[in-house]
Write an enzyme that holds these catalytic residues in place. Structure first.
Site, PDB file in Angstrom:
ATOM      1  N   GLU A   1       1.018  -1.349   0.029  1.00  0.00           N
ATOM      2  CA  GLU A   1       0.044   0.084  -0.017  1.00  0.00           C
ATOM      3  C   GLU A   1       0.847   1.189  -0.033  1.00  0.00           C
ATOM      4  O   GLU A   1       1.063   2.017   0.988  1.00  0.00           O
ATOM      5  CB  GLU A   1      -0.834   0.059   1.262  1.00  0.00           C
TER       6      GLU A   1
ATOM      7  N   HIS B   1      -4.767  -4.167  -0.891  1.00  0.00           N
ATOM      8  CA  HIS B   1      -4.454  -3.119  -1.596  1.00  0.00           C
ATOM      9  C   HIS B   1      -3.457  -3.363  -2.740  1.00  0.00           C
ATOM     10  O   HIS B   1      -3.738  -3.114  -3.780  1.00  0.00           O
ATOM     11  CB  HIS B   1      -3.928  -2.229  -0.524  1.00  0.00           C
TER      12      HIS B   1
END
EC number: 3.5.4.4
Length: 525
Positions: A364, A389
């Site tokens: 992320e 993510h």
């Protein structure tokens, strides 16, 4: 074969290859031939996108046409007139616009399957937190040095000269305007009280505010009676948003009682389990919910090892409800998966080895070739079920190939990625190329309560308008819903039953939507 014949063979083969290359590279002799080749290339490219394999029914095509008409108009108006494209703007500014659109209303009505990436302290609306939870007995508030409100349930008031605790009920009554007080309280907690895209210059500064949100509400929501009602409210809101299933990451440890009792992880799991079962009895159309234990990636190696052991025990004891383990928190400044490798390998070195499913947040980040995006390597080698993510995944072609080969889906949370500073214009989202190549993708909403988003519909809308092209609509949305079942952590048997429930609701949704559009169909004909 003689030397002479060998030379002849090589010469002939070389000539054939040269001729074929020449024919391939030769200029097309007419505009019609060129356009045919061009259309073929574009169609071949489009055939690889997410949802391309979906064949719409006649009724679905009607609905698709209406969604596409609005989508194309918004895109064309912005592109040709050089005006702002609102669906990709900061959610702070685009939210009210999104709520007025036809596509958003359709997405709200659409059965979206499951939300597979959610966190425990931001799943229900702030309206409920303010209008319900803060009206309970023994709820206190204090203002810290930054004038941010912290909320706690207290029996005894701790002395704190820097944050003086006052009863919320008293402060509300003394305000002289209950509605104004509640509105102020909500704005103080909400991440959307200012525009995070312009307010915060760096990802780190965004996360300072994000972590402040959790500090503001944890002392309220971790009170066990409130958490029970908060989770129940979240299920109500997700079902009302036509989400049939959730997988929730929760710390599990630390739910407390008024007398100071602090509960263990098994108590927390059973709290979720009992509420879920009660909810399913009341609403048989709701597929269900399951829990992932989330550790915090700033904890010591010994603490994480202890959590992994607890996760193993819970997985053995509650295999149908408890899914596995994850590590959460901002990756950039905190410890990597490699830092916790001994703890994370612990299940696999048992005799016999134990398979504890992992659901790692990884990459992320906007950085490349750092220990942060290399979390992807460790997540994949540790057999993560999905990647949370995975924003930097596209920067690593071998990681991308390996994940696709193993069916490791990426949990994409487009609004979260914008709000937390990874991408300003969502059309530039790093994972758009993966969506264009039908990579295993699910769309979720991360922490919708923190920034006043709908449980899932806002993220689906942003995905539709920003992560796929001008000519793509219902096939994309339908595939996302199907992916959420396919890449969930349900058992194969549960997935069959879940898909059957979802299909029933989908068919009803299409029929009802088209019926409602009939007057407009007649107007267009």
């Amino acid at each position: 074969m003689s030397s002479f014949s060998t030379h002849n063979f090589v010469a002939i083969a070389t000539f054939v290859c040269w001729f074929c290359c020449l024919a391939t590279a030769a200029p097309l002799t007419s505009k019609a031939a060129y356009l045919l080749k061009r259309n073929s290339l574009i169609e071949e490219d489009a055939s690889r996108k997410l949802g391309a394999k979906i064949v719409l029914t006649n009724e679905e095509k009607v609905l698709d046409d209406f969604i596409l008409a609005e989508k194309r108009k918004l895109i064309d108006d912005s592109r040709l007139n050089q005006t702002e494209y609102m669906p990709a703007a900061s959610f702070y500014r685009s939210k009210d616009f999104i709520d007025t659109t036809f596509a958003y209303k359709i997405i709200q009505d659409m059965p979206k399957g499951g939300a597979l990436h959610l966190h425990d302290l931001a799943i229900a609306s702030l309206d409920w937190v303010v209008k319900n939870a803060t009206y309970r007995d023994n709820v206190y508030m204090c203002m810290d040095k930054d004038n941010d409100v912290n909320l706690r349930v207290l029996q005894l008031i701790p002395p704190d000269p820097f944050c003086v605790w006052k009863l919320v009920a008293t402060e509300r009554a003394n305000s002289g305007d209950v509605e104004a007080f509640d509105d102020w309280l909500k704005k103080n907690i909400s991440y959307l009280s200012t525009d995070p895209v312009t307010q915060y210059a760096t990802v780190d500064s965004v996360w300072v505010r994000f972590n402040k949100y959790f500090a503001q509400v944890i002392g309220l929501l971790f009170y066990a009676p409130i958490m029970r009602d908060y989770y129940r409210q979240a299920l109500e809101e997700f079902r009302a948003d036509n989400v049939q299933y959730i997988e929730l990451r929760s710390q599990l440890f630390g739910f407390f009682e008024l007398d100071g009792t602090v509960h263990d992880a098994e108590f927390g799991l059973n709290l979720y389990k009992s509420v879920t079962e009660e909810f399913q009895r009341e609403y048989p159309d709701f597929i269900g919910a399951k829990i992932i234990l989330s550790g915090l990636r700033f904890k010591s190696q010994e603490e994480i090892l202890n959590e992994v052991k607890i996760a193993m025990d819970l997985h053995k004891k509650y295999p149908d409800f408890f899914l596995g383990y994850d590590l959460v928190g901002q990756e950039d400044p905190n410890f990597s998966l490699l830092h916790y490798l001994d703890a994370l390998l612990y299940p696999s070195i048992q005799n016999p080895p134990y398979r504890l499913p992992y659901f790692f947040h990884a990459a992320e980040t906007n950085w490349q070739e750092t220990e942060v995006d290399y979390n992807l390597a460790d997540a994949l080698l540790l057999n993560t079920t999905r990647v949370g993510h995975g924003f930097a995944l596209i920067k690593h072609p071998r990681f991308t190939e390996l994940a696709k080969e193993n069916g490791v889906a990426v949990e994409v949370n487009p609004i979260s990625n914008q709000i937390l500073g990874l991408v300003r214009d969502v059309r530039n989202h790093a994972l758009v190329p993966l969506i264009a190549d039908d990579y295993p993708i699910v769309i979720s909403s991360d922490d919708p309560g923190a920034w006043e988003a709908s449980p899932l519909s806002h993220d689906f809308y942003v995905a539709l308008m920003d992560l796929c092209g001008r000519d793509t609509a219902l096939t994309f949305l339908k595939q996302l819903a199907l992916n959420s079942i396919r890449y969930s952590a349900m058992s194969d048997t549960e997935k069959v039953a879940a898909k059957a429930k979802w299909t029933t609701q989908w068919d009803k949704f299409v029929k009802t939507s088209v019926e409602g559009l009939k007057p407009h169909i007649n107007d267009r004909s």
